[in-house]
Scaffold this motif. Sequence first.
Motif, PDB file in Angstrom:
ATOM      1  N   LEU A 181      14.133  -2.421   5.529  1.00  0.00           N
ATOM      2  CA  LEU A 181      15.185  -3.411   5.275  1.00  0.00           C
ATOM      3  C   LEU A 181      14.951  -4.720   6.020  1.00  0.00           C
ATOM      4  O   LEU A 181      15.255  -5.796   5.492  1.00  0.00           O
ATOM      5  N   THR A 182      14.423  -4.651   7.221  1.00  0.00           N
ATOM      6  CA  THR A 182      14.270  -5.879   8.019  1.00  0.00           C
ATOM      7  C   THR A 182      12.874  -6.487   7.921  1.00  0.00           C
ATOM      8  O   THR A 182      12.724  -7.706   7.944  1.00  0.00           O
ATOM      9  N   LYS A 183      11.862  -5.646   7.780  1.00  0.00           N
ATOM     10  CA  LYS A 183      10.480  -6.148   7.753  1.00  0.00           C
ATOM     11  C   LYS A 183       9.811  -5.992   6.389  1.00  0.00           C
ATOM     12  O   LYS A 183       8.689  -6.455   6.195  1.00  0.00           O
ATOM     13  N   GLU A 184      10.485  -5.304   5.450  1.00  0.00           N
ATOM     14  CA  GLU A 184       9.883  -4.946   4.158  1.00  0.00           C
ATOM     15  C   GLU A 184       8.552  -4.219   4.350  1.00  0.00           C
ATOM     16  O   GLU A 184       7.595  -4.404   3.612  1.00  0.00           O
ATOM     17  N   GLU A 185       8.542  -3.353   5.373  1.00  0.00           N
ATOM     18  CA  GLU A 185       7.327  -2.603   5.714  1.00  0.00           C
ATOM     19  C   GLU A 185       7.584  -1.116   5.534  1.00  0.00           C
ATOM     20  O   GLU A 185       8.441  -0.530   6.181  1.00  0.00           O
ATOM     21  N   ARG A 186       6.815  -0.500   4.630  1.00  0.00           N
ATOM     22  CA  ARG A 186       6.974   0.919   4.328  1.00  0.00           C
ATOM     23  C   ARG A 186       6.091   1.764   5.249  1.00  0.00           C
ATOM     24  O   ARG A 186       5.187   1.225   5.910  1.00  0.00           O
ATOM     25  N   PRO A 187       6.308   3.087   5.306  1.00  0.00           N
ATOM     26  CA  PRO A 187       5.553   3.929   6.239  1.00  0.00           C
ATOM     27  C   PRO A 187       4.036   3.822   6.114  1.00  0.00           C
ATOM     28  O   PRO A 187       3.319   3.987   7.109  1.00  0.00           O
ATOM     29  N   ASP A 188       3.532   3.557   4.891  1.00  0.00           N
ATOM     30  CA  ASP A 188       2.080   3.434   4.726  1.00  0.00           C
ATOM     31  C   ASP A 188       1.609   1.986   4.710  1.00  0.00           C
ATOM     32  O   ASP A 188       0.468   1.699   4.343  1.00  0.00           O
ATOM     33  N   GLY A 189       2.485   1.066   5.101  1.00  0.00           N
ATOM     34  CA  GLY A 189       2.100  -0.344   5.217  1.00  0.00           C
ATOM     35  C   GLY A 189       2.327  -1.167   3.964  1.00  0.00           C
ATOM     36  O   GLY A 189       2.134  -2.388   3.983  1.00  0.00           O
ATOM     37  N   ARG A 190       2.742  -0.544   2.869  1.00  0.00           N
ATOM     38  CA  ARG A 190       2.951  -1.295   1.628  1.00  0.00           C
ATOM     39  C   ARG A 190       4.231  -2.113   1.683  1.00  0.00           C
ATOM     40  O   ARG A 190       5.149  -1.827   2.448  1.00  0.00           O
ATOM     41  N   ARG A 191       4.288  -3.122   0.784  1.00  0.00           N
ATOM     42  CA  ARG A 191       5.510  -3.862   0.531  1.00  0.00           C
ATOM     43  C   ARG A 191       6.351  -3.066  -0.479  1.00  0.00           C
ATOM     44  O   ARG A 191       5.849  -2.148  -1.152  1.00  0.00           O
ATOM     45  N   PRO A 192       7.637  -3.389  -0.640  1.00  0.00           N
ATOM     46  CA  PRO A 192       8.493  -2.587  -1.527  1.00  0.00           C
ATOM     47  C   PRO A 192       7.979  -2.426  -2.950  1.00  0.00           C
ATOM     48  O   PRO A 192       8.147  -1.364  -3.551  1.00  0.00           O
ATOM     49  N   ASP A 193       7.345  -3.470  -3.522  1.00  0.00           N
ATOM     50  CA  ASP A 193       6.923  -3.403  -4.922  1.00  0.00           C
ATOM     51  C   ASP A 193       5.493  -2.912  -5.114  1.00  0.00           C
ATOM     52  O   ASP A 193       5.024  -2.816  -6.250  1.00  0.00           O
ATOM     53  N   ASP A 194       4.802  -2.601  -4.019  1.00  0.00           N
ATOM     54  CA  ASP A 194       3.383  -2.269  -4.126  1.00  0.00           C
ATOM     55  C   ASP A 194       3.172  -0.840  -4.621  1.00  0.00           C
ATOM     56  O   ASP A 194       3.870   0.100  -4.208  1.00  0.00           O
ATOM     57  N   LEU A 195       2.160  -0.692  -5.495  1.00  0.00           N
ATOM     58  CA  LEU A 195       1.670   0.633  -5.883  1.00  0.00           C
ATOM     59  C   LEU A 195       0.616   1.089  -4.882  1.00  0.00           C
ATOM     60  O   LEU A 195      -0.066   0.260  -4.260  1.00  0.00           O
ATOM     61  N   ARG A 196       0.469   2.386  -4.746  1.00  0.00           N
ATOM     62  CA  ARG A 196      -0.670   2.904  -3.992  1.00  0.00           C
ATOM     63  C   ARG A 196      -1.945   2.724  -4.817  1.00  0.00           C
ATOM     64  O   ARG A 196      -1.897   2.391  -6.004  1.00  0.00           O
ATOM     65  N   GLU A 197      -3.065   2.964  -4.199  1.00  0.00           N
ATOM     66  CA  GLU A 197      -4.349   2.826  -4.900  1.00  0.00           C
ATOM     67  C   GLU A 197      -4.400   3.807  -6.068  1.00  0.00           C
ATOM     68  O   GLU A 197      -4.065   4.988  -5.938  1.00  0.00           O
ATOM     69  N   LEU A 198      -4.827   3.302  -7.214  1.00  0.00           N
ATOM     70  CA  LEU A 198      -4.894   4.110  -8.424  1.00  0.00           C
ATOM     71  C   LEU A 198      -6.312   4.589  -8.685  1.00  0.00           C
ATOM     72  O   LEU A 198      -7.278   3.854  -8.447  1.00  0.00           O
ATOM     73  N   GLU A 199      -6.412   5.815  -9.185  1.00  0.00           N
ATOM     74  CA  GLU A 199      -7.713   6.369  -9.543  1.00  0.00           C
ATOM     75  C   GLU A 199      -7.544   7.193 -10.815  1.00  0.00           C
ATOM     76  O   GLU A 199      -6.537   7.884 -10.985  1.00  0.00           O
ATOM     77  N   ALA A 200      -8.493   7.099 -11.713  1.00  0.00           N
ATOM     78  CA  ALA A 200      -8.419   7.882 -12.952  1.00  0.00           C
ATOM     79  C   ALA A 200      -9.817   8.241 -13.417  1.00  0.00           C
ATOM     80  O   ALA A 200     -10.735   7.417 -13.346  1.00  0.00           O
ATOM     81  N   GLN A 201      -9.964   9.485 -13.884  1.00  0.00           N
ATOM     82  CA  GLN A 201     -11.238   9.964 -14.429  1.00  0.00           C
ATOM     83  C   GLN A 201     -10.949  10.882 -15.612  1.00  0.00           C
ATOM     84  O   GLN A 201      -9.899  11.520 -15.664  1.00  0.00           O
TER      85      GLN A 201
END
Length: 703
Positions: free
Chosen positions: A315-335
Amino acid sequence: MKEYKIDIQGKELIVSTKKLAEQANGSFLVQSGDTVVLGTATMSSQDRDDLSFFPLTVDYEEKFYAAGKVRGPRFTRREGRPSDLAIITSRLIDRAIRPRFPKDLKRDVQAIATCLSWDNENDPDIVAFTAVSLSLLASDIPWHGPLAAIRVAKNENDFIINPTYEEREKSPFDIIFVGFENEEKKIIINMIEAGLKEVAEEDAIEALAFSEKYIKEICDFQKSIAAEIGKEKIEVVSQEIDNSLKEEVLNLIKDDLRKALANNEKEERNRATEEVKEKLEAFLSEKYPDDKSKTKEGLSFLEEEISLIIKENILTKEERPDGRRPDDLRELEAQVSILPRTHGSALFARGQTRSLSILTLGAPGDSQLLEGMESIGEKRFLHHYNFPPYSVGEVRPMRGPSRRDIGHGTLAEKALVPVVPTFENFPYTIRIVSEIVSSNGSTSMAAVSSSSLSLMDAGIPIKAPVAGISLGIIEGKDDYKILTDIQGIEDHNGGMDLKVAGTRDGLTAMQMDVKIDGLTKEVLKEAMLKGKEARLKILDKIESVLAKPRESLSPFAPRVISFEINPDKIREVIGPGGKVINEIIGETGASIDIQDSGLVFVTSDKEEDALKAVEWIKNITREVEVGEIFQGKVKRIMDFGCFVEILPGQEGLVHVSKLADHHVKKVSDVVSVGDVIPVKVVEIDDQGRINLSLKDAKNQEKR
């Protein structure tokens, strides 16, 4: 007995207090049309201090008698384990009512909804929900109700509340909203379950806006009943907080805990947090060796502090537990094509969440037979979801699919159904199994994405790829943050899990659960639009790996050949006691499925075997015409002539007068059993009997 009635868009809902389950804390009969459900709510008399969670059980019971059916296992004719549909209905009720219980309630509570009558028109799930909500509300069980469940569909011009099965089938969407009116007179939504046919987010919000009026009316209706006949609620004694212990705990662990939670990697964060927990347990055990409740209370302060730190950072820093911002996706991988011999396979990953989907194509006869209270027929598209313990680094027994597994599998299946080709266009049974090989939140939506890829990898002509994403919310006193692509720690400490899936053209499935009171339509719209943005990014990734279905099926997939025969000829293909069809199957190894309409499906791993079976069946069912010449095999000799097989399963008679140009005394003087001779069809009588001629065939050959 008292009766209460309310009109909902021209359809009457009837509530009865008829004495049936008198010993439950609360019970009601609720009726819509001729669908009747008994709802009960029961609470134990003792607190469960040994548990760290609220012991709520919800069961929806299907009864075959409700539909006038005698079914179940043949040797018992009793209802067995709950059907998937019954489990989904149980979960639907559970997910909505659970957050409305006081957090300090520690007694066992069980809600049971039993369908006593079903009219094949009004779905029991909404009726069951109303029965449970009323039973809790009017009982002495502490519960912050009521809740109203509304199903919304749409015809060409208008929204429909609690539609019939037929109306739902014709509608582009089928959405259930559950909500209530808060003290500020706003409608709050605390549960959603939806299957959609590529519907725009704005249209789903419009459906919600339309339903708000009815949610309020049904809640007011329940309140009026409870005000008249409801029991006084049992008081829940809030656990007194030992502020001195809390201060002591925070002084010991606060700095270490902040450092532990600053780790962006899940394993490091969990390890560091566990060390803080062990330090606290050792301290409390040493200081209060004779009072284990102090350790338990101290650990609850630890959990509270973890949640507060996570929320504060977001709420105050817009910092999530893994360092992402609120709108960020994690790294995507597909095979795709992960496995060499399966018919289709794909891996999809978002961060540490990994779903491996394996697709199998089967014959039409491999379909799942449905034989529930509501559902009868065959199901040819199946999605199954498995969540093994190793996916979260745990050791526990493997005991088959849980309710959660069934729920997640059904949600992913619902998301994919709108893009899967119809059986008429693709006559296969399709089964996808999603193995969650690693989990850190939002596994059901990962299963949607990996399954979509496996469909294209298998060469199934789907309409478009589908992707899914989960969103959460962190609430402060005066503000909130919507989180895109929530991970496990955010789901656990957040207030919402909103799952949305769809194509580029719109939503195909949606599901929401909350731990907070719920969401207004304005906040829900914001979350859905953020979900759309994330979904399109995931679809970009999917299409970069495989943009469209492969041109051909896997060489290891069976081949299905379909064609039509005269329905009157089906018995000839089957033969007496199945003799003919079993001979075809034995000779070719093909699987054969014949519908009453005359539609035939021949399936085989080898195309040449399938073609052999097709030719055999076509020969059996071929309509012979007068004038045709065949090379036939003599099967039987009689005094008056011989019977010749001209096509598999089709015989004709060569009368003794038709064997030769000269007079024949004995049939055996001209032909023997097993001879292959030319014969001409000279007549087909009114009974379909075929008359043949050997001499006419030979004379025609000479010309």
